[in-house]
Design an enzyme around this catalytic site. Structure first.
Site, short mmCIF file in Angstrom:
data_model
loop_
_atom_site.label_atom_id
_atom_site.label_comp_id
_atom_site.label_asym_id
_atom_site.label_seq_id
_atom_site.Cartn_x
_atom_site.Cartn_y
_atom_site.Cartn_z
N ASP A 225 1.28 8.97 -4.04
CA ASP A 225 -0.12 9.35 -4.15
C ASP A 225 -0.28 10.86 -3.93
O ASP A 225 0.31 11.42 -3.00
CB ASP A 225 -0.92 8.57 -3.09
CG ASP A 225 -2.41 8.74 -3.26
OD1 ASP A 225 -2.94 8.32 -4.30
OD2 ASP A 225 -3.06 9.29 -2.34
N GLU A 274 20.44 7.03 -1.46
CA GLU A 274 21.29 6.36 -0.44
C GLU A 274 21.37 4.86 -0.71
O GLU A 274 22.23 4.17 -0.19
CB GLU A 274 20.67 6.51 0.96
CG GLU A 274 20.85 7.86 1.60
CD GLU A 274 19.94 7.99 2.82
OE1 GLU A 274 19.42 6.95 3.32
OE2 GLU A 274 19.74 9.13 3.26
C1 NOJ Z 1 -5.24 8.91 -5.87
C2 NOJ Z 1 -5.55 7.44 -5.81
O1 NOJ Z 1 -5.17 6.84 -7.01
C3 NOJ Z 1 -7.03 7.33 -5.54
O2 NOJ Z 1 -7.49 6.02 -5.68
C4 NOJ Z 1 -7.30 7.88 -4.16
O3 NOJ Z 1 -8.70 7.89 -3.93
C5 NOJ Z 1 -6.78 9.30 -4.03
N1 NOJ Z 1 -5.47 9.48 -4.58
C6 NOJ Z 1 -6.70 9.70 -2.58
O4 NOJ Z 1 -5.68 9.00 -1.94
#
Ligand code: NOJ
Length: 545
Positions: A225, A274
Site C-alpha cells: 500500500d 529467502e
Molecule cells: C491505498 C488504498 O488502496 C486505499 O484504499 C487507502 O485508502 C489508501 N491507500 C491509504 O492506505
C-alpha cells in the site's frame, strides 16, 4: 526457523504451482491473473453483514472455477476501520470482524490446495492511531524514542499553532494534526493514520519482521500500500502551493516517489528471496510516469506494479494503443512484466467509468486478457457490477467523504457487497444483511443468475480465462504486433496463432482482413453482411489466426 516456517515449507506452495527452485521453473507471476478480494464485501460467513475470512474460504472454489491464478486479499488486520482496514492497529492480528489467525491460515491452506496463490496487503506508510507504538508515542511525549518512529514536529507560528509545513492530506485538509502537548504529527491520509518515519531503524526492522510473519504463514506475496510514500524529502520542505496531489501525475513530490524508497524495496526483496516458492511484491505506486514506476521493478526490487496509467485511459483506440505501447516499453529495460488493471476498491467501477454500457466493459475485459503480462480482476467486475452511485450519505464510510477537498470521497460505491444468489438482498452475501445496501437490480447480476447463461459477463470471463490458460503464449513475453485496422479499431497479434480486434467506436465496422481467421470468443454478436464479417460497436473479438 520457527515451527510455522517448517510447516510452510512442507505444505505451503499451491498444489499445482511449479517449484521456483526447480530447473526451468516458471515465474508464475509474469502472466498471472490476480483476483482482488475486498474482504468486507466478498462473503459473510457469520451473518453480521460484513464479509470475513470464513466467508472467503467457502467461496474459494468459485475463484478456482473462474480460472484465476491468485487471490489478493485487501487488509483484514486488527483495525478501528477508520479507512476500511488501511489503518492497521496490529499487523500480526486478525480483526475480529474478519475472523482469527486460524481462519487466515485456513484460507491460505485451502487456496493452495486448489492451486491458487495468496497475496496479502501490507500497509507500511502509516498505521492506525490505535497502534501500540503510536499510543506509546503520545504517552511518552516530545523527544521520546517512540515519537521518532513517526513524524512529530513543533508547529509554526508564534505559539506553534500552525502545521509544521503546507502538505495536504490525500483525503483533504492539512496532512498534520496537533496533539495535546502541542506537537503535530504527519498523516498523508486520515488523522487516524499516522505516517511512519522510515528513517527509523526500528520501523525498518519491524516491517521486515511483519513480512516474515506472513511469509512463514505461507502467503505468496504482498500488495504494498502507498509504496511510493514511505520516504519523505529531508527537512519536509513546503510545496508552496495548494492542490498538491494534482501534481502527482507530473512530478516527484516531497512526500511521494522519493528516490530513497528504493533502498527499502531492495531490503524487502532480500526477505522475499529467502523463501522458496517465488514470493512476490506488488507496488501500489503512483508516480509521474511509467518509467518512474519501472524503477520499483528493477531486478533487485519488486515484481509488479499496478498500471494506473492504463486504468486511467479512456475508451479510445489511439489512447489505448499508446498506453499499451508506453507500458510495455517502460517495463522492458527492467525486465518486469506489465500489469493491466481496470478496477479496484478505490476507483469508479469500469462498467460505469467507460460509459455505463456493459458492452464496453465486456470488450475491455477481452482486450486486457489478451495482453502480455499480469492482469488484475477486482471482485464483481466479472459480474459486470456497475458503480453504486446513489448510496445515502448515512451509510457512507469513505473517510474522504467526511473531509472533503481531497479524494472525491465516493469510494463506497465500488465496495458494495457481491450478489451471489437469490432474489432479495443480501443475495447470498450472508444471512445478516450487508454493510452497504445492494441495489434491487443486482438480483439479475448474481453469480447464480449468470452461471450457465452464455450471454452473461460471468461466462465471458470464465471462457476468456479458460482460453487464456489454453493459449500459454497469451500472457507471456512483452510483444504486441499491431495489425492494420480502421480508425477506432485495435487489431494485434499475439504468439500462438492468436489475434485480438477491438472496435472502440459506437458504429459497426468491417473486421480487418481476416481471411483464414476463426473467431474464438467475442464480447458481442458477430454478423456477416454481404460476405463481410462485421464487428459490432464496442466489441472485442479473439481469433485463432
Ligand atoms: C491505498 C488504498 O488502496 C486505499 O484504499 C487507502 O485508502 C489508501 N491507500 C491509504 O492506505
Amino acid at each position: 526457523m520457527t515451527q510455522q516456517t517448517n510447516r510452510h515449507h512442507a505444505t505451503g506452495a499451491p498444489a499445482d504451482a511449479a517449484d521456483a527452485t526447480a530447473p526451468g521453473a516458471t515465474q508464475w507471476w509474469r502472466d498471472a491473473v490476480i483476483y482482488q478480494v475486498y474482504p468486507r464485501s466478498f462473503a459473510d460467513g457469520n451473518g453480521d453483514g460484513m464479509g470475513d475470512l470464513p466467508g472467503i474460504r467457502t467461496r474459494l472454489p468459485y475463484l478456482k472455477d473462474l480460472g484465476v491464478d491468485a487471490v489478493w486479499l485487501s487488509p483484514f488486520y486488527s483495525s478501528p476501520q477508520a479507512d476500511a482496514g488501511y489503518d492497521v492497529a496490529d499487523y500480526r492480528v486478525i480483526d475480529p470482524a474478519f475472523g482469527t489467525l486460524a481462519d487466515a491460515e485456513a484460507v491460505i491452506r485451502d487456496a493452495h490446495g486448489l492451486g491458487l496463490r495468496v497475496i496479502v496487503d501490507v500497509v507500511p506508510n502509516h498505521c492506525s492511531d490505535q497502534h501500540a507504538w503510536f499510543r506509546q508515542a503520545l504517552e511518552e511525549g516530545p523527544g521520546s524514542t517512540l515519537r521518532d518512529r513517526f513524524h512529530f514536529r513543533k508547529g509554526r507560528g508564534e505559539n506553534g499553532e500552525l502545521p509544521p509545513n503546507d502538505w495536504e492530506s490525500v483525503f483533504g485538509g492539512p496532512a498534520w494534526t496537533r496533539v495535546a502537548d502541542g506537537e503535530w504529527y504527519l498523516h498523508l491520509f486520515a488523522p487516524e493514520q499516522p505516517d511512519f518515519n522510515w528513517d527509523s531503524p526500528a520501523v525498518q526492522d519491524e516491517f521486515r519482521s511483519i513480512l516474515r510473519f506472513w511469509l512463514d504463514l505461507g502467503v505468496d506475496g504482498f500488495r504494498i500500500d502507498v509504496a511510493h510514500g514511505l520516504v519523505k524529502a529531508p527537512g519536509l520542505p513546503d510545496m508552496g502551493r495548494t492542490d498538491q496531489l494534482k501534481l502527482l501525475g507530473n512530478q516527484v513530490l516531497p512526500f511521494f516517489d522519493q528516490d530513497g524508497v528504493h533502498q527499502i524495496y531492495r531490503s524487502w526483496r532480500k526477505v522475499l528471496d529467502e523463501y522458496a516458492g517465488e514470493r512476490i511484491g506488488v507496488a501500489e505506486a503512483w508516480t509521474p510516469s511509467a518509467d518512474r514506476t519501472a524503477l520499483y521493478l528493477r531486478p533487485d526490487e519488486l515484481h509488479q506494479a499496478f498500471n494506473f496509467h492504463y486504468l486511467g485511459t479512456g475508451w479510445d483506440a489511439a489512447a489505448l494503443r499508446a498506453a499499451i505501447d508506453d507500458s510495455l516499453d517502460a517495463m522492458r529495460p527492467v525486465g518486469a512484466p506489465t500489469t493491466w488493471v481496470l478496477s479496484n476498491h478505490d476507483v469508479v467501477r469500469h462498467t460505469t467509468r467507460l460509459g455505463g454500457d456493459v458492452r464496453r466493459a465486456r470488450a475491455a475485459a477481452l482486450l486486457m486478457l489478451a495482453l502480455p503480462g499480469s492482469a488484475y480482476v477486482y471482485q464483481g467486475e466479472e459480474l459486470g457490477l456497475p458503480e453504486v452511485t446513489d448510496l445515502p450519505d448515512e451509510v457512507r464510510q469513505d473517510p474522504a467523504f467526511f473531509r472533503g477537498d481531497g479524494q472525491d470521497g465516493l469510494r463506497d460505491g465500488c465496495r458494495v457487497p457481491i450478489p451471489w444468489s437469490g432474489d432479495t438482498a443480501p443475495y447470498g452475501f450472508g444471512t445478516g444483511g450487508s454493510w452497504l445496501p445492494q441495489p434491487p437490480e443486482w438480483a439479475r447480476l448474481s453469480v447464480a443468475a449468470q452461471t450457465g447463461d452464455p450471454a452473461s459477463m460471468l461466462e465471458l470471463y470464465r471462457t476468456a480465462l479458460r482460453l487464456r490458460r489454453s493459449h500459454p503464449g497469451l500472457g507471456a513475453g512483452d510483444e504486441v504486433e499491431w495489425l492494420d485496422a480502421p480508425e477506432g479499431v485495435l487489431a494485434f497479434r499475439r504468439p500462438g496463432g492468436f489475434v485480438c480486434t477491438v472496435n472502440t467506436t459506437p458504429e459497426p465496422v468491417r473486421a480487418p482482413a481476416h481471411a483464414g481467421w476463426r473467431p474464438l470468443l467475442s464480447s458481442g454478436e458477430l454478423r456477416t453482411v454481404d460476405d463481410e464479417l462485421i464487428l459490432p460497436a464496442d466489441t472485442a473479438v479473439w481469433w485463432e489466426a
